[in-house]
Design a protein around this motif. Structure first.
Motif, PDB file in Angstrom:
ATOM      1  N   CYS A   1       1.927   7.114  15.518  1.00 11.41           N
ATOM      2  CA  CYS A   1       1.473   5.823  15.032  1.00 11.41           C
ATOM      3  C   CYS A   1       1.736   5.667  13.374  1.00 11.41           C
ATOM      4  CB  CYS A   1       0.128   5.498  15.128  1.00 11.41           C
ATOM      5  SG  CYS A   1      -0.258   3.910  14.461  1.00 11.41           S
ATOM      6  N   LEU A   2       1.625   6.740  12.745  1.00 10.73           N
ATOM      7  CA  LEU A   2       2.022   6.574  11.368  1.00 10.73           C
ATOM      8  C   LEU A   2       3.774   6.717  11.429  1.00 10.73           C
ATOM      9  CD1 LEU A   2      -0.409   9.316   9.741  1.00 10.73           C
ATOM     10  CD2 LEU A   2      -0.462   6.740   9.413  1.00 10.73           C
ATOM     11  N   ARG A   3       4.282   7.363  12.336  1.00 13.23           N
ATOM     12  CA  ARG A   3       5.953   7.647  12.166  1.00 13.23           C
ATOM     13  C   ARG A   3       6.439   6.233  12.672  1.00 13.23           C
ATOM     14  NH1 ARG A   3       5.497  12.701  15.283  1.00 13.23           N
ATOM     15  NH2 ARG A   3       5.848  14.410  13.811  1.00 13.23           N
ATOM     16  N   ASP A   4       5.799   5.456  13.534  1.00 10.76           N
ATOM     17  CA  ASP A   4       6.386   4.195  13.754  1.00 10.76           C
ATOM     18  C   ASP A   4       6.329   3.170  12.814  1.00 10.76           C
ATOM     19  OD1 ASP A   4       6.390   4.875  16.454  1.00 10.76           O
ATOM     20  OD2 ASP A   4       4.411   4.228  17.244  1.00 10.76           O
ATOM     21  N   TYR A   5       5.314   3.238  11.806  1.00 10.50           N
ATOM     22  CA  TYR A   5       5.566   2.297  10.565  1.00 10.50           C
ATOM     23  C   TYR A   5       6.058   3.101   9.429  1.00 10.50           C
ATOM     24  CZ  TYR A   5       2.781  -0.594  13.512  1.00 10.50           C
ATOM     25  OH  TYR A   5       2.258  -1.478  14.403  1.00 10.50           O
ATOM     26  N   ASN A   6       6.676   4.253   9.550  1.00 13.74           N
ATOM     27  CA  ASN A   6       6.881   5.148   8.242  1.00 13.74           C
ATOM     28  C   ASN A   6       5.898   5.383   7.293  1.00 13.74           C
ATOM     29  OD1 ASN A   6       9.956   5.375   9.041  1.00 13.74           O
ATOM     30  ND2 ASN A   6       9.898   3.174   8.686  1.00 13.74           N
ATOM     31  N   LEU A   7       4.870   5.762   7.831  1.00 17.42           N
ATOM     32  CA  LEU A   7       3.476   6.054   6.945  1.00 17.42           C
ATOM     33  C   LEU A   7       3.072   7.577   6.791  1.00 17.42           C
ATOM     34  CD1 LEU A   7       1.779   2.799   7.714  1.00 17.42           C
ATOM     35  CD2 LEU A   7       2.961   3.420   5.462  1.00 17.42           C
ATOM     36  N   VAL A   8       3.965   8.394   7.449  1.00 16.58           N
ATOM     37  CA  VAL A   8       3.468   9.905   7.743  1.00 16.58           C
ATOM     38  C   VAL A   8       3.035  10.452   6.257  1.00 16.58           C
ATOM     39  CG1 VAL A   8       4.114  12.149   8.327  1.00 16.58           C
ATOM     40  CG2 VAL A   8       4.798  10.072   9.785  1.00 16.58           C
ATOM     41  N   ASP A   9       3.927  10.346   5.429  1.00 16.25           N
ATOM     42  CA  ASP A   9       3.775  10.727   3.842  1.00 16.25           C
ATOM     43  C   ASP A   9       2.767  10.004   3.097  1.00 16.25           C
ATOM     44  OD1 ASP A   9       5.315  13.056   4.400  1.00 16.25           O
ATOM     45  OD2 ASP A   9       7.064  12.053   3.827  1.00 16.25           O
ATOM     46  N   ALA A  10       2.527   8.652   3.260  1.00 17.07           N
ATOM     47  CA  ALA A  10       1.565   7.829   2.554  1.00 17.07           C
ATOM     48  C   ALA A  10       0.280   7.647   3.248  1.00 17.07           C
ATOM     49  CB  ALA A  10       2.372   6.522   2.548  1.00 17.07           C
ATOM     50  N   GLY A  11       0.148   7.720   4.500  1.00 17.72           N
ATOM     51  CA  GLY A  11      -0.986   7.316   4.821  1.00 17.72           C
ATOM     52  C   GLY A  11      -1.176   5.840   5.076  1.00 17.72           C
ATOM     53  N   TYR A  12      -2.421   5.278   5.422  1.00 12.41           N
ATOM     54  CA  TYR A  12      -2.533   3.867   5.481  1.00 12.41           C
ATOM     55  C   TYR A  12      -3.841   3.341   4.995  1.00 12.41           C
ATOM     56  CZ  TYR A  12      -2.314  -0.886   7.229  1.00 12.41           C
ATOM     57  OH  TYR A  12      -2.356  -2.175   7.421  1.00 12.41           O
ATOM     58  N   SER A  13      -3.792   2.161   4.278  1.00 11.28           N
ATOM     59  CA  SER A  13      -5.115   2.014   3.656  1.00 11.28           C
ATOM     60  C   SER A  13      -5.566   0.612   4.057  1.00 11.28           C
ATOM     61  CB  SER A  13      -5.113   1.914   2.163  1.00 11.28           C
ATOM     62  OG  SER A  13      -4.197   1.220   1.475  1.00 11.28           O
ATOM     63  N   ASN A  14      -5.003   0.035   5.312  1.00 12.03           N
ATOM     64  CA  ASN A  14      -5.418  -1.399   5.620  1.00 12.03           C
ATOM     65  C   ASN A  14      -4.798  -2.363   4.876  1.00 12.03           C
ATOM     66  OD1 ASN A  14      -6.646  -2.767   7.844  1.00 12.03           O
ATOM     67  ND2 ASN A  14      -8.449  -3.010   6.725  1.00 12.03           N
ATOM     68  N   GLU A  15      -3.984  -2.305   3.897  1.00 12.92           N
ATOM     69  CA  GLU A  15      -3.564  -3.208   3.160  1.00 12.92           C
ATOM     70  C   GLU A  15      -2.616  -4.658   3.735  1.00 12.92           C
ATOM     71  OE1 GLU A  15      -0.604   0.073   3.483  1.00 12.92           O
ATOM     72  OE2 GLU A  15      -2.480  -0.036   2.175  1.00 12.92           O
TER      73      GLU A  15
END
Length: 148
Positions: free
Chosen positions: A74-88
């Motif tokens: 799921c992180l890969r799908d949004y290019n967020l693997v290295d950043a993680g996600y904070s619900n912004e």
């Protein structure tokens, strides 16, 4: 709170899933050693990819905590693997994840609410996913089992 989440993730990450489940949730005998008041509808099996499963536990009726490594695609799908996600941007749909109910994929959408980066300097490995309509029972710890 972070300490409690880490302890719970440690417990749940060590569970080996048996084929016996009750409505897709682990049956009480499978989690008898965990400090839970009512494990039914609390501990879930999620499908990461065909044949690959992870563990998640409920913190509300539709929010689950799991490990970041379980939501890597799921992180890969949004290019967020290295950043993680904070619900912004609000919850993100995770098309690669499924919750299993009675060992079958439930027809419920899975959303990423937040996560640590896949690899981070603090070695944190947890994410929060939202599954509207899940009707889970939030985890409730039993203090005497924690002190044992």
């Amino acid at each position: 709170m972070r300490f409690i989440l880490l302890i719970l993730l440690h417990f749940f990450s060590s569970i080996v899933f048996a084929s016996i489940q009750s409505d897709g949730f682990l049956i009480p005998s499978e989690v008898h050693g965990l400090p839970l008041a009512a494990p039914e509808k609390t501990v879930f099996k999620i499908e990461i990819a065909p044949g690959m499963h992870g563990t998640a536990f409920a913190i509300s009726n539709d929010l689950l905590v799991t490990n970041t490594h379980n939501i890597t695609q799921c992180l890969r799908d949004y290019n967020l693997v290295d950043a993680g996600y904070s619900n912004e941007a609000g919850p993100l749909i995770c098309k690669s994840l499924s919750v299993l109910l009675a060992n079958r994929k439930a027809n419920l959408a899975v959303f990423l609410v937040g996560s640590n980066p896949r690899h981070n300097s603090e070695n944190l490995d947890f994410a929060i996913i939202k599954i509207p309509g899940l009707n889970a029972r939030p985890v409730k710890l039993v203090e005497d089992k924690l002190n044992a």
